[in-house]
Design a protein around this motif. Structure first.
Motif, PDB file in Angstrom:
ATOM      1  N   GLU A 146       0.840  -1.210   0.000  1.00  0.00           N
ATOM      2  CA  GLU A 146       0.000   0.000   0.000  1.00  0.00           C
ATOM      3  C   GLU A 146       0.874   1.260   0.000  1.00  0.00           C
ATOM      4  OE1 GLU A 146      -3.397  -0.183   2.560  1.00  0.00           O
ATOM      5  OE2 GLU A 146      -3.435   1.994   2.791  1.00  0.00           O
ATOM      6  N   PRO A 186      -4.942   2.336  -3.327  1.00  0.00           N
ATOM      7  CA  PRO A 186      -4.634   0.913  -3.160  1.00  0.00           C
ATOM      8  C   PRO A 186      -5.900   0.069  -3.109  1.00  0.00           C
ATOM      9  CG  PRO A 186      -4.171   2.152  -1.136  1.00  0.00           C
ATOM     10  CD  PRO A 186      -4.730   3.133  -2.116  1.00  0.00           C
ATOM     11  N   GLY A 187      -5.747  -1.242  -3.315  1.00  0.00           N
ATOM     12  CA  GLY A 187      -6.881  -2.148  -3.140  1.00  0.00           C
ATOM     13  C   GLY A 187      -7.239  -2.232  -1.663  1.00  0.00           C
ATOM     14  N   ILE A 206     -11.746  -7.281  -9.625  1.00  0.00           N
ATOM     15  CA  ILE A 206     -10.836  -6.366 -10.327  1.00  0.00           C
ATOM     16  C   ILE A 206     -11.646  -5.410 -11.195  1.00  0.00           C
ATOM     17  CG2 ILE A 206      -8.822  -6.154 -11.833  1.00  0.00           C
ATOM     18  CD1 ILE A 206      -8.126  -9.053 -11.250  1.00  0.00           C
ATOM     19  N   MET A 228     -11.071   2.319  -3.138  1.00  0.00           N
ATOM     20  CA  MET A 228     -11.596   1.799  -4.399  1.00  0.00           C
ATOM     21  C   MET A 228     -13.129   1.758  -4.391  1.00  0.00           C
ATOM     22  SD  MET A 228      -9.535   1.060  -6.798  1.00  0.00           S
ATOM     23  CE  MET A 228      -7.765   0.841  -7.027  1.00  0.00           C
ATOM     24  N   TYR A 262     -11.819  -9.004  -1.634  1.00  0.00           N
ATOM     25  CA  TYR A 262     -10.823  -7.945  -1.760  1.00  0.00           C
ATOM     26  C   TYR A 262     -11.119  -7.232  -3.084  1.00  0.00           C
ATOM     27  CZ  TYR A 262      -6.239  -5.754  -1.085  1.00  0.00           C
ATOM     28  OH  TYR A 262      -5.228  -4.848  -0.869  1.00  0.00           O
ATOM     29  N   THR A 276      -9.899  -4.463  -6.055  1.00  0.00           N
ATOM     30  CA  THR A 276      -8.777  -3.716  -6.616  1.00  0.00           C
ATOM     31  C   THR A 276      -9.121  -3.252  -8.033  1.00  0.00           C
ATOM     32  OG1 THR A 276      -6.377  -3.729  -6.867  1.00  0.00           O
ATOM     33  CG2 THR A 276      -7.525  -5.722  -7.574  1.00  0.00           C
ATOM     34  N   ARG A 293      -4.402   2.349 -10.772  1.00  0.00           N
ATOM     35  CA  ARG A 293      -4.734   2.889  -9.447  1.00  0.00           C
ATOM     36  C   ARG A 293      -4.797   4.406  -9.404  1.00  0.00           C
ATOM     37  NH1 ARG A 293      -3.710  -2.023  -6.753  1.00  0.00           N
ATOM     38  NH2 ARG A 293      -3.601  -3.400  -8.535  1.00  0.00           N
ATOM     39  N   TYR A 338       1.534  -4.152  -9.430  1.00  0.00           N
ATOM     40  CA  TYR A 338       0.775  -4.056  -8.180  1.00  0.00           C
ATOM     41  C   TYR A 338      -0.326  -5.122  -8.128  1.00  0.00           C
ATOM     42  CZ  TYR A 338       3.195   0.409  -7.904  1.00  0.00           C
ATOM     43  OH  TYR A 338       4.171   1.384  -7.865  1.00  0.00           O
ATOM     44  N   LEU A 339      -0.948  -5.366  -9.261  1.00  0.00           N
ATOM     45  CA  LEU A 339      -1.970  -6.423  -9.309  1.00  0.00           C
ATOM     46  C   LEU A 339      -1.310  -7.789  -9.068  1.00  0.00           C
ATOM     47  CD1 LEU A 339      -4.875  -7.358  -9.810  1.00  0.00           C
ATOM     48  CD2 LEU A 339      -4.384  -7.363 -12.267  1.00  0.00           C
ATOM     49  N   GLU A 361      -0.652  -8.167  -5.431  1.00  0.00           N
ATOM     50  CA  GLU A 361      -1.871  -8.499  -4.680  1.00  0.00           C
ATOM     51  C   GLU A 361      -2.232  -9.966  -4.873  1.00  0.00           C
ATOM     52  OE1 GLU A 361      -4.280  -4.270  -4.579  1.00  0.00           O
ATOM     53  OE2 GLU A 361      -4.293  -5.445  -6.412  1.00  0.00           O
TER      54      GLU A 361
END
Ligand code: SF4
Length: 218
Positions: A8, A46-47, A58, A73, A111, A113, A117, A136-137, A140
């Protein structure tokens, strides 16, 4: 190994995409009239959700006056209203609506995301921006150790995720793709205002995706 908090921190300080950095900051300064009293987030978003989630959702990107304003998000725009209501109705969220980072909304076993971002102009990131944000994905995905199901919202999220898997698949709303021991994929249209207001995505078709996710996860 880096955890969610470290990730994050890295995301929030990212400045890899000059066009998006300039846009998200400009939007946060200029604002819109209805949110003129808000202190906009104006940074990468961030997610968020349950670190032990079996379900990952997603989306595409933060909305300029939605997540780019609230810092969470899908929080503060019409897509988020559809998403959180569906997550609440299927038992993944404790609240049907999210308005800010400190509104008490908690996700259970889910979660959320996005592919990029930072809020992109016209909700359209470029290929380079998507590529820049992909690590980043991936991070995660590797942190979500219990992941069993991925729901992608819209074509860009579907194409990005399937390309990450090294696959080219045909998109179908509420279509399930199974990959043996790896997490399954459930594709959905994006609940954008354009899709929901034109009737391209109806509530029954939308909630069916999350009911199916619930059934699949038990
Ligand atoms: S879109 Fe992603 S890679 Fe680009 S600046 Fe924002 S966080 Fe960084």
């Amino acid at each position: 190994m880096e955890g969610f908090e470290g990730l994050e921190r890295r995301i929030v300080s990212c400045e890899k995409c000059p066009r998006l950095v300039a846009y998200r900051k400009r939007v946060a300064e200029v604002k819109v009239r209805r949110f003129r009293d808000w202190d906009y987030w104006g940074k990468p978003v961030p997610g968020f959700g349950d670190p032990k989630a079996e379900l990952l959702i997603i989306g595409l990107a933060p909305a300029a006056h939605g997540a780019n304003r609230t810092g969470r998000m899908f929080t503060g725009d019409s897509s988020g209203e559809w998403l959180f209501r569906a997550l609440y109705e299927t038992g993944f969220s404790n609240m049907p609506r999210g308005v800010s980072r400190d509104d008490g909304l908690k996700l259970t076993n889910a979660y959320v995301t996005a592919v990029v971002r930072c809020a992109p102009p016209k909700n359209l990131p470029t290929k380079d921006e998507i590529r820049n944000c992909l690590p980043y994905l991936k991070a995660e995905l590797s942190l979500l150790k219990r992941l069993k199901l991925v729901v992608t919202l819209g074509r860009i999220a579907f194409d990005t995720y399937t390309r990450l898997l090294g696959l080219r698949l045909k998109f179908g709303h509420n279509r399930l793709y199974e990959f043996g021991d790896s997490p399954s994929l459930l594709a959905s249209y994006h609940p954008s205002r354009q899709n929901t207001q034109t009737g391209r995505l109806k509530w029954d078709e939308w909630i069916a995706v999350f009911r199916r996710a619930r059934e699949l996860l038990g």
